[in-house]
Design a protein around this motif. Structure first.
Motif, short mmCIF file in Angstrom:
data_model
loop_
_atom_site.label_atom_id
_atom_site.label_comp_id
_atom_site.label_asym_id
_atom_site.label_seq_id
_atom_site.Cartn_x
_atom_site.Cartn_y
_atom_site.Cartn_z
N UNK A 158 0.84 -1.20 0.00
CA UNK A 158 0.00 0.00 0.00
C UNK A 158 0.86 1.24 0.00
N UNK A 159 0.86 1.99 -1.09
CA UNK A 159 1.74 3.15 -1.24
C UNK A 159 1.15 4.37 -0.53
N UNK A 160 1.82 4.91 0.48
CA UNK A 160 1.30 6.10 1.18
C UNK A 160 1.14 7.29 0.24
N UNK A 161 1.99 7.38 -0.76
CA UNK A 161 1.91 8.53 -1.69
C UNK A 161 0.84 8.34 -2.76
N UNK A 162 0.13 7.18 -2.76
CA UNK A 162 -0.96 6.91 -3.70
C UNK A 162 -2.22 6.47 -2.95
N UNK A 163 -2.51 7.13 -1.84
CA UNK A 163 -3.70 6.84 -1.04
C UNK A 163 -3.78 5.37 -0.62
N UNK A 164 -2.63 4.75 -0.39
CA UNK A 164 -2.61 3.38 0.11
C UNK A 164 -2.88 2.31 -0.93
N UNK A 165 -2.91 2.67 -2.20
CA UNK A 165 -3.18 1.67 -3.25
C UNK A 165 -1.92 0.85 -3.53
N UNK A 166 -2.01 -0.48 -3.49
CA UNK A 166 -0.81 -1.31 -3.72
C UNK A 166 -0.58 -1.57 -5.21
N UNK A 167 0.61 -2.03 -5.53
CA UNK A 167 0.93 -2.51 -6.87
C UNK A 167 1.01 -4.03 -6.84
N UNK A 168 0.87 -4.65 -7.99
CA UNK A 168 0.97 -6.11 -8.06
C UNK A 168 2.41 -6.54 -7.82
N UNK A 169 2.58 -7.81 -7.47
CA UNK A 169 3.91 -8.36 -7.23
C UNK A 169 4.79 -8.21 -8.46
N UNK A 170 4.22 -8.48 -9.64
CA UNK A 170 5.02 -8.43 -10.87
C UNK A 170 5.46 -7.01 -11.19
N UNK A 171 4.56 -6.02 -10.99
CA UNK A 171 4.92 -4.63 -11.25
C UNK A 171 6.00 -4.15 -10.28
N UNK A 172 5.85 -4.52 -9.00
CA UNK A 172 6.85 -4.14 -8.00
C UNK A 172 8.20 -4.77 -8.32
#
Length: 422
Positions: free
Chosen positions: A119-133
């Motif tokens: 969960x990205x704090x700089x994107x309102x807590x929206x996470x990225x997928x494992x592959x994208x990360x």
């Protein structure tokens, strides 16, 4: 040369600072203060050795924020996809943006990667997928390697987490069932009215889920052909042969839906897929309701209201993904994506007895190993085949034994009769 100086701003305390002075690789004198003489001497000697061996790192280079290097890397990109991918990294650097490259450690990258997936704090807590990360971790390691080659850092941190997306096999429980596929297509086609009050009006803060017959047809075509999401978006009239009942994949739609790209993902992606009559009928129904006079035009054109690209006529991953998410949210279905329909198609081929080579060709995988890595557990196990074969052999042996026994009994019976007659 180490000098003893009073501490600035605190002359009355008697505290002193030790200044280590040295010459960098360009011959310029530099200095750094320490609390103890021992630390100053050790630093001075360390810098002298680094200058002699050519491994000297200027403090201002090591203090360069990673974001500066990332933006320079972004400015070098010329292709549309490359610009988009590098911009995505810049937008998701988060705390790494202002971190000096000389202070980035493996633990720093690991903590940042956990923020991406958790969960990205700089994107309102929206996470990225494992592959994208995983892809972004690889990009950051590439930037640090670049900084190392430019003499900005002494070494590249060794990151223990995967730098590229791991190949994951599709588990049986993750596969869509026939009932789930049917429910998803029906929900997409028919939509869903919002809950109503007694007076017939919609309940507050609710809205109708619109009918999406075109999207439902696209799902049916994916289920019957295994096309990727960008390939179904870029399916043209000229790519379908109704007589031979085939679909030829010649290209796909670039992100943004601005243009059709004639070069597929890999050479193996360019393929001709035999499809069932039902799939051809779905396409024929779409063209009957929405004729496309231009054979190079899309069978399923973009009809939404979002015009991020002027004169947009193609769907893309984003527009089709939003359709899928809206249907799932409205009907409370299992969270799946377009790629799950592709997996469903592959599992159907395997269940029908297709070998790995045929599945690879139909799916457009560049390597047979990709097909096996993802789907190998769906093929019948070797143990089961061996048991079936062994059982078949034993059945033949028993049958032959039965015939032999009948033959012996028959001959014995004939001999007794002849003996009695004699």
């Amino acid at each position: 040369m180490v000098q003893r100086r009073p501490a600035k701003g605190k002359p009355k305390t008697g505290k002193v600072r030790w200044i280590a002075r040295y010459y960098d690789d360009s011959g310029e004198q530099r200095g750094k203060s320490f609390d103890t003489e021992k630390a100053a001497i050790a630093f001075e000697q360390e810098q002298a050795v680094a200058v002699r061996h050519g491994t000297y790192i200027a403090p201002e280079d090591a203090a360069t924020p990673l974001g500066v290097i990332a933006r320079e890397w972004l400015a070098e990109a010329t292709k549309e996809n490359t610009v988009r991918n590098r911009q995505a990294l810049v937008d998701n650097l988060g705390p790494l943006d202002r971190t000096p490259v000389g202070k980035i450690r493996a633990s720093t990258i690991t903590a940042w990667r956990n923020q991406l997936t958790g969960g990205r704090p700089w994107k309102q807590g929206k996470p990225l997928s494992e592959s994208t990360a995983a892809t972004m971790v690889g990009q950051v390691c590439g930037l640090l390697k670049r900084a190392h080659e430019d003499g900005m850092i002494g070494r590249v941190p060794v990151v223990k987490i995967p730098k590229s997306a791991p190949k994951r096999a599709v588990s049986r429980q993750d596969l869509l069932t026939v009932a789930e596929v049917a429910a998803l297509i029906t929900a997409t086609r028919d939509g869903k009215p919002a809950p109503r009050q007694k007076n017939g009006r919609r309940q507050p803060h609710t809205k109708d889920t619109p009918k999406r017959p075109e999207a439902a047809r696209m799902m049916q075509v994916v289920v019957g052909s295994g096309l990727r999401i960008s390939e179904i978006a870029g399916l043209r009239v000229q790519d379908v042969d109704t007589l031979r009942r085939t679909i030829t994949v010649n290209g796909q739609v670039a992100p943004g839906g601005a243009r059709w790209v004639p070069v597929p993902k890999t050479k193996k992606s360019h393929r001709t897929i035999p499809v069932a009559e039902e799939t051809i009928l779905v396409i024929a129904e779409q063209l009957r309701e929405h004729p496309q006079p231009d054979r190079s035009g899309p069978i399923f054109p973009y009809r939404g209201t979002s015009r991020s690209v002027e004169d947009r006529v193609w769907h893309d991953r984003a527009s089709l993904g939003s359709v899928m998410r809206a249907v799932i949210a409205a009907h409370g279905l299992r969270e799946v994506g377009w790629h799950d329909l592709r997996h469903f198609y592959a599992s159907a081929l395997i269940a029908a007895g297709s070998p790995a080579s045929e599945v690879q060709a139909a799916m457009g995988h560049a390597k047979a190993s990709t097909t096996l890595d993802v789907y190998t557990h769906l093929w019948p196990k070797a143990d089961a085949r061996i048991r079936d074969a062994a059982a078949g052999v034993l059945d033949l042996v028993r049958a032959e034994q039965g015939r032999s026994a009948d033959s012996v009994l028959s001959s014995e019976g004939t001999g007794d009769a002849s003996g009695a007659g004699q």
